[in-house]
Design an enzyme around this catalytic site. Structure first.
Site, PDB file in Angstrom:
ATOM      1  N   HIS A 124       0.794  -1.213   0.055  1.00  0.00           N
ATOM      2  CA  HIS A 124      -0.090   0.048   0.008  1.00  0.00           C
ATOM      3  C   HIS A 124       0.939   1.193  -0.031  1.00  0.00           C
ATOM      4  O   HIS A 124       0.840   2.163  -0.875  1.00  0.00           O
ATOM      5  CB  HIS A 124      -0.815   0.088   1.062  1.00  0.00           C
ATOM      6  CG  HIS A 124      -1.795   1.091   1.386  1.00  0.00           C
ATOM      7  ND1 HIS A 124      -3.190   1.059   0.774  1.00  0.00           N
ATOM      8  CD2 HIS A 124      -1.562   2.658   1.835  1.00  0.00           C
ATOM      9  CE1 HIS A 124      -3.751   2.346   0.935  1.00  0.00           C
ATOM     10  NE2 HIS A 124      -2.764   3.006   1.482  1.00  0.00           N
ATOM     11  N   GLU A 125       1.738   1.371   1.054  1.00  0.00           N
ATOM     12  CA  GLU A 125       2.484   2.512   0.988  1.00  0.00           C
ATOM     13  C   GLU A 125       3.591   2.714   0.024  1.00  0.00           C
ATOM     14  O   GLU A 125       4.017   3.602  -0.573  1.00  0.00           O
ATOM     15  CB  GLU A 125       3.254   2.423   2.397  1.00  0.00           C
ATOM     16  CG  GLU A 125       2.540   2.560   3.610  1.00  0.00           C
ATOM     17  CD  GLU A 125       1.475   3.489   3.553  1.00  0.00           C
ATOM     18  OE1 GLU A 125       1.887   4.904   3.030  1.00  0.00           O
ATOM     19  OE2 GLU A 125       0.490   3.603   4.301  1.00  0.00           O
ATOM     20  N   HIS A 182       1.753   4.522  -2.956  1.00  0.00           N
ATOM     21  CA  HIS A 182       2.059   5.990  -2.601  1.00  0.00           C
ATOM     22  C   HIS A 182       3.679   6.707  -3.116  1.00  0.00           C
ATOM     23  O   HIS A 182       3.732   7.629  -3.633  1.00  0.00           O
ATOM     24  CB  HIS A 182       1.827   6.359  -1.246  1.00  0.00           C
ATOM     25  CG  HIS A 182       0.432   6.040  -0.830  1.00  0.00           C
ATOM     26  ND1 HIS A 182      -0.643   6.596  -1.405  1.00  0.00           N
ATOM     27  CD2 HIS A 182      -0.185   5.604   0.178  1.00  0.00           C
ATOM     28  CE1 HIS A 182      -1.729   6.041  -0.677  1.00  0.00           C
ATOM     29  NE2 HIS A 182      -1.353   5.716   0.152  1.00  0.00           N
TER      30      HIS A 182
END
Length: 418
Positions: free
Chosen positions: A18-19, A22
């Site tokens: 997920h990170e 980003h």
């Protein structure tokens, strides 16, 4: 210990992916990413690479990417400050020493009159002869405070300087990577274990199941059960489940010959709490790369649909705390999945990844979805929302989410230990 390791592995993978989404799209947009963190709290391990500090922190309950411009700079240099400047080969400032200047004898000590590290990238100052001097600042210069370097963030490297589209993609990339991870995990399981096929055929048999004891074999094609013709796995299992502890006749085709085998399904409790029959057989599978990829898509969609159905129950008021699991509940379910084997754990991880992606996209302050709402409002208004007001909304949202985590955790404790 197995449960703990499985939980750390699964949750760490989900948060990392997920990170990383980003981080990747932020860097593609030219945003300076100061830190990529897995977990919260004190640092356990860290290293720096390509302008970003990668850290693992003590509490494994999430993660974050700290982008320049998302929060005020912690180091402020005002007119009148005495600072040390170290120049590079182009005579541009590469280091700004705030204190402990005696440890940097190569630095030129000046008194600041004007400093702009965002737009003009200049420092106007008085030297030791009280002469006014102007220094150009390198866009990757670092501020050294207490011997800790912090790279400056010119406006073109800050999150807010990018277009609404680039910022929205950077935010959306986290949940997007969770959906992609789920697709990959489901597809890998299908490639390694085979894809379920909706045919009235016997797959693998459990060692202690009554089907094996009765003489059924893998590959047997079931024509009817107790006089009821069956053509699909769904039809076959429906008849079995409807006859717990009652002898039923399987009419099968094996090697071109028709046989009748009597089987008495064992009794187990269904998800609805009703008794149902089981005989100890698994759904037949087939191996195909294209089919596995299709299975990855359909399974991701199926899990997402189930999650939206639960969210719909919340909206319509049919909500129950049994629908929600917090960290303790997820920890327990992860342990159960790990005990059933690697493929079950991978399927569970994929389902969790879809869940994480959807929850993050909900229009809730402090979540990715809430941030996307503010970017949408900015696109409609033609100007950003006041950062202080937006920050306050996110702060309140975070506080409410933290309260929800406490409530859900207490519910997990009651469900598991009381």
């Amino acid at each position: 210990m197995e449960t703990l390791l499985s939980f750390i592995l699964v949750f760490g993978l989900l948060v990392f992916i997920h990170e990383w989404g980003h981080l990747y799209f932020a860097k593609r947009a030219g945003i300076l990413c100061r830190e990529f963190a897995i977990g919260f709290g004190p640092k356990i391990f860290s290293f720096e690479r390509n302008e970003t500090v990668y850290t693992i922190r003590m509490l494994p309950l999430g993660g974050y990417v700290r982008m320049a411009g998302e929060e005020p700079e912690t180091i402020e240099i005002k007119p009148g400050y005495d600072i040390g400047l170290v120049l590079n080969e182009q005579n541009k400032v590469k280091e700004i020493i705030i204190n402990n200047k005696s440890k940097h004898p190569e630095a030129t000590v000046v008194q600041v009159e004007r400093i702009d590290l965002e737009h003009d990238l200049v420092i106007e100052a008085f030297n030791e002869l009280e002469e006014k001097v102007t220094f150009e600042v390198d866009e990757k210069a670092k501020i050294i405070h207490d011997e800790i370097p912090t790279q400056i963030a010119p406006w073109n490297r800050q999150f807010g300087s990018k277009s609404v589209g680039k910022r929205a993609l950077t935010i959306f990339a986290g949940p997007m990577m969770n959906f992609l991870l789920a697709f990959v995990l489901f597809s890998v399981v299908a490639l390694m274990q085979g894809m379920p096929v909706d045919e009235a055929r016997i797959g693998t048999l459990t060692e202690d199941g009554v089907a094996r004891e009765a003489g059924l074999l893998k590959g047997d094609e079931v024509q009817s059960i107790d006089g009821t013709p069956v053509h699909t796995w769904t039809e076959m299992t429906s008849v079995i489940q409807a006859n717990p502890n009652q002898e039923i006749d399987f009419v099968i085709s094996r090697d071109g010959e028709t046989q009748t085998i009597a089987v008495t399904p064992q009794v187990r409790e269904s998800l609805e709490g009703e008794p149902e029959g089981v005989v100890g057989i698994h759904q037949p599978t087939e191996f195909s790369i294209v089919g596995a990829l299709q299975y990855g898509v359909t399974q991701t969609y199926t899990v997402a649909t189930m999650i939206f159905e639960v969210l719909g129950l919340i909206v319509t008021g049919e909500f129950s705390m049994d629908y929600i699991a917090g960290p303790i509940g997820i920890y327990d379910y992860t342990g159960q999945a790990a005990a059933l084997g690697i493929f079950v754990l991978m399927n569970w991880s994929a389902a969790l990844s879809v869940n994480l992606g959807i929850i993050n996209l909900l229009p809730i302050p402090a979540m990715d979805g809430g941030r996307l709402v503010f970017l949408g409002l900015e696109a409609l208004r033609g100007k950003p929302i006041d950062p202080q007001k937006e920050g306050m909304v996110h702060f309140i949202g975070f506080a409410l989410l933290f309260l929800l985590v406490i409530v859900v955790t207490w519910n997990d404790i009651n469900r598991l230990f009381m």
